[in-house]
Write a protein that holds these residues in place. Structure first.
Motif, short mmCIF file in Angstrom:
data_model
loop_
_atom_site.label_atom_id
_atom_site.label_comp_id
_atom_site.label_asym_id
_atom_site.label_seq_id
_atom_site.Cartn_x
_atom_site.Cartn_y
_atom_site.Cartn_z
N LYS A 365 -60.39 66.95 65.63
CA LYS A 365 -61.81 67.32 65.70
C LYS A 365 -62.41 66.94 67.05
O LYS A 365 -63.18 67.70 67.63
CB LYS A 365 -62.59 66.58 64.60
CG LYS A 365 -62.35 67.10 63.21
CD LYS A 365 -63.49 66.60 62.34
CE LYS A 365 -63.04 66.26 60.96
NZ LYS A 365 -64.07 65.50 60.22
N ASN A 396 -58.85 72.67 51.99
CA ASN A 396 -60.24 73.03 51.72
C ASN A 396 -60.54 74.47 52.12
O ASN A 396 -61.69 74.89 52.16
CB ASN A 396 -61.20 72.05 52.43
CG ASN A 396 -61.05 72.12 53.95
OD1 ASN A 396 -60.39 73.01 54.48
ND2 ASN A 396 -61.66 71.17 54.64
N GLU A 422 -63.27 67.59 42.23
CA GLU A 422 -64.26 66.53 42.40
C GLU A 422 -63.96 65.33 41.47
O GLU A 422 -64.08 64.17 41.86
CB GLU A 422 -65.63 67.14 42.04
CG GLU A 422 -66.83 66.31 42.43
CD GLU A 422 -67.05 66.22 43.94
OE1 GLU A 422 -66.71 67.18 44.66
OE2 GLU A 422 -67.54 65.17 44.38
N LYS A 425 -62.05 62.34 42.53
CA LYS A 425 -62.53 61.58 43.69
C LYS A 425 -62.92 60.14 43.37
O LYS A 425 -62.81 59.27 44.23
CB LYS A 425 -63.72 62.30 44.35
CG LYS A 425 -63.26 63.46 45.21
CD LYS A 425 -64.35 64.00 46.09
CE LYS A 425 -63.85 65.26 46.77
NZ LYS A 425 -64.95 66.12 47.22
N GLU A 453 -58.85 64.72 52.81
CA GLU A 453 -59.94 65.69 52.79
C GLU A 453 -61.25 65.05 53.27
O GLU A 453 -62.07 65.67 53.94
CB GLU A 453 -60.13 66.24 51.37
CG GLU A 453 -61.15 67.37 51.29
CD GLU A 453 -61.53 67.71 49.86
OE1 GLU A 453 -61.69 66.78 49.03
OE2 GLU A 453 -61.67 68.91 49.58
N PHE A 454 -61.37 63.76 52.95
CA PHE A 454 -62.54 62.99 53.34
C PHE A 454 -62.71 63.00 54.87
O PHE A 454 -63.83 62.95 55.39
CB PHE A 454 -62.37 61.55 52.82
CG PHE A 454 -63.53 60.64 53.04
CD1 PHE A 454 -64.69 60.77 52.30
CD2 PHE A 454 -63.46 59.62 54.00
CE1 PHE A 454 -65.77 59.91 52.48
CE2 PHE A 454 -64.54 58.76 54.19
CZ PHE A 454 -65.69 58.90 53.43
N ASP A 457 -63.61 66.99 56.79
CA ASP A 457 -64.85 67.74 56.57
C ASP A 457 -65.23 68.47 57.85
O ASP A 457 -65.04 67.97 58.95
CB ASP A 457 -65.98 66.80 56.12
CG ASP A 457 -66.27 65.72 57.16
OD1 ASP A 457 -65.29 65.19 57.73
OD2 ASP A 457 -67.45 65.42 57.41
N GLY A 458 -65.71 69.70 57.68
CA GLY A 458 -66.16 70.47 58.83
C GLY A 458 -65.07 71.29 59.51
O GLY A 458 -65.35 72.04 60.45
N TRP A 461 -58.79 73.13 56.73
CA TRP A 461 -57.71 72.15 56.66
C TRP A 461 -56.74 72.45 55.52
O TRP A 461 -57.14 72.82 54.42
CB TRP A 461 -58.33 70.75 56.49
CG TRP A 461 -57.42 69.69 55.96
CD1 TRP A 461 -56.44 69.03 56.65
CD2 TRP A 461 -57.39 69.17 54.62
NE1 TRP A 461 -55.81 68.14 55.83
CE2 TRP A 461 -56.37 68.19 54.57
CE3 TRP A 461 -58.13 69.43 53.47
CZ2 TRP A 461 -56.06 67.48 53.41
CZ3 TRP A 461 -57.83 68.74 52.31
CH2 TRP A 461 -56.81 67.76 52.29
#
Ligand code: BES
Ligand code: MN
Ligand code: ZN
Length: 500
Positions: A365, A396, A422, A425, A453-454, A457-458, A461
């Protein structure tokens, strides 16, 4: 082994053996196999009538020609049922053939293109699969044996084609197959090396070597530079080891003007996983020398993609370190901070893969990359779920996942998607930090993926858990004992697809 394409008649080759084939259930061979059968006065059709040749996948029958033909022997290989015939069958059969020829002591062999006649398959694709299968099936890791290899194996494999219209396609396929197989074999070599011969420093040197050969950009970050960037998660794994960690970044620019067309490949680079303070049992611990197979696969995939000149930008990111229980090692309960500032409670130091990958994804990122595929021998739990037939895929971004599954099918590296609901989690929620590095009950491969995944984000992936497929103790088709080189073939195909 050298593989080349020749225009001519297979029955006229001056070689130790020629390879022809047969689909299951065929009683009267045609095409090249038919021509060989005639030259042998019906020996092949006779063996079929006697029930000795059935054409089953993996079957190999050796017939000595005793002066009836120029080649000394004929190997008739079974292709299995025609309706289940595909590139994976070619890859497997071709791997079996390479070892059969070695056993026979054959150094020069000629083969026809499997299934190109009645199989009705694409000539370029078959030639690629044939070359990949032969080179991968003949592989042996014997660097550390004083005597070296036992027996020479096939030195030259000539693909003989009588139809001149197909030659160009066959040559293209063979060239691609050689490049891909080269990368897979390098990946196997790296993952087969004992950990004292494949430290983070040596892995980094291998990345430098690839960069030199292919004229790529390479950056190796050492501990102070990683500290500077705030990679507390990655460094927490390294702190129990006497070997300095290396954060490896290898970049290929095949489409410079088009930054949208970029891919980050993040690979787990644990050169030995002892478990750390949460020490693993002694039994089988030696296989943890291969815990950098994901990292090796992304470096080797970039090598192949560069050699193929694909019109795509690819960055391989490999956080490389040992996971050791030294006096300064992380202790269960420790809290560290990843590059993105998130805090992590480390409850089990053996769940180290996700810790190094977290900073790997953060770094992707940081480079502005928007599409990330990570590859990791992450959890024993994935083997409980899927065995060693398919690797697990998570992510994701369904389009990216679907694409990977599709190219994996073509490459013969199979995947199965697992969910990231979810509801799972709560298992990685920590009492003292933003997230914890182990789940609480069941679904170990899923909670590991959720941890990542945490950090993803953005970005688009996908995550491949290759723990159960990266090594094997079976010898079959194009796979042999030790590291498999999975998923290099898939990653290369993904890049080829992105380029077109
Ligand atoms: N490298 C291992 C996973 C692994 C296991 C790879 C077997 C290949 C074969 C990973 O670092 C690990 O130890 N995972 C733990 C996680 C657990 C402590 C939450 C596992 O799977 O037991
Ligand atoms: Mn571990
Ligand atoms: Zn590990």
């Amino acid at each position: 082994m050298d593989i080349r394409v020749l225009h001519g008649d297979i029955t006229q080759q001056d070689v130790g053996a020629i390879v022809v084939n047969l689909f299951e259930g065929v009683t009267q061979p045609r095409g090249a196999t038919g021509a060989v059968d005639s030259a042998l006065k019906g020996a092949i059709s006779g063996l079929i009538a006697d029930g000795e040749i059935k054409g089953k996948r993996g079957e190999a029958t050796v017939i000595h020609t005793l002066g009836m033909m120029r080649p000394k022997r004929v190997v008739v290989v079974g292709l299995g049922k025609q309706d289940s015939f595909n590139m994976n069958a070619v890859r497997e059969v071709s791997g079996d053939v390479a070892r059969t020829l070695k056993r026979l002591g054959v150094e020069r062999a000629a083969t026809i293109v499997h299934g190109a006649g009645i199989g009705g398959v694409d000539a370029e694709q078959v030639a690629q699969a044939l070359a990949e299968g032969a080179l991968l099936g003949a592989y042996e890791f014997n660097r550390h044996k004083s005597k070296g290899a036992d027996g020479k194996g096939v030195q030259e494999m000539v693909i003989v084609e009588s139809d001149s219209a197909k030659l160009l396609a066959l040559e293209r396929g063979v060239a691609t197959g050689k490049t891909v197989a080269d990368a897979v074999l390098l990946c196997r070599d790296l993952a087969n090396e004992p950990a004292n011969h494949m430290t983070p420093t040596i892995l980094a040197e291998q990345a430098r070597q690839i960069a030199r050969e292919q004229n790529l950009e390479v950056t190796i970050l050492d501990r102070p530079q990683c500290e500077e960037l705030g990679m507390g998660s990655f460094l927490s794994v390294a702190q129990g080891s006497a070997q300095p960690p290396k954060f490896i970044v290898l970049r290929y620019w095949g489409d410079r003007g088009n930054p949208e067309n970029s891919l980050a490949l993040v690979g787990k680079g644990i050169t030995f996983d002892s478990g750390g303070t949460s020490l693993k049992p002694a039994d089988g611990m030696q296989s943890m020398k291969g815990d950098m197979a994901g990292g090796a696969s992304v470096l080797c995939a970039v090598k192949a993609v560069a050699r193929l000149g694909c019109k795509v930008n690819v960055t391989a990111i490999v956080p490389a370190t040992e996971n050791m229980p030294g006096g300064s090692a992380t202790k269960p309960g420790d809290v560290v901070r990843a590059m993105n500032g998130k805090s992590i409670e480390i409850l089990n130091t053996d769940a180290e893969g996700r810790l190094v990958l977290a900073d790997g994804i953060c770094y992707a990122k940081h480079l502005g990359l928007k599409r990330v595929v990570d590859v990791a021998t992450l959890t024993g739990a994935i083997g409980q779920a899927l065995g060693s037939v398919r690797m697990g895929i998570f992510g994701n971004d369904q389009a990216l996942i679907d694409r990977l599954i599709a190219v994996g099918d073509e490459a013969g590296e199979f995947m199965w998607q697992l969910p990231l609901d979810e509801a799972y989690k709560e298992q990685v929620r920590s009492e003292v930090a933003d997230i914890k590095n182990t789940g609480s009950r069941g679904a170990g491969a899923i909670t590991a993926a959720l941890f990542m995944e945490f950090f993803a984000d953005g970005v688009q992936w996908a995550h491949l858990d290759t723990a159960a497929v990266s090594r094997t103790d079976q010898v079959r088709g194009h796979t042999v004992k030790g590291a498999t080189g999975v998923p290099v073939r898939t990653l290369v195909r993904l890049c080829q697809r992105m380029a077109s």
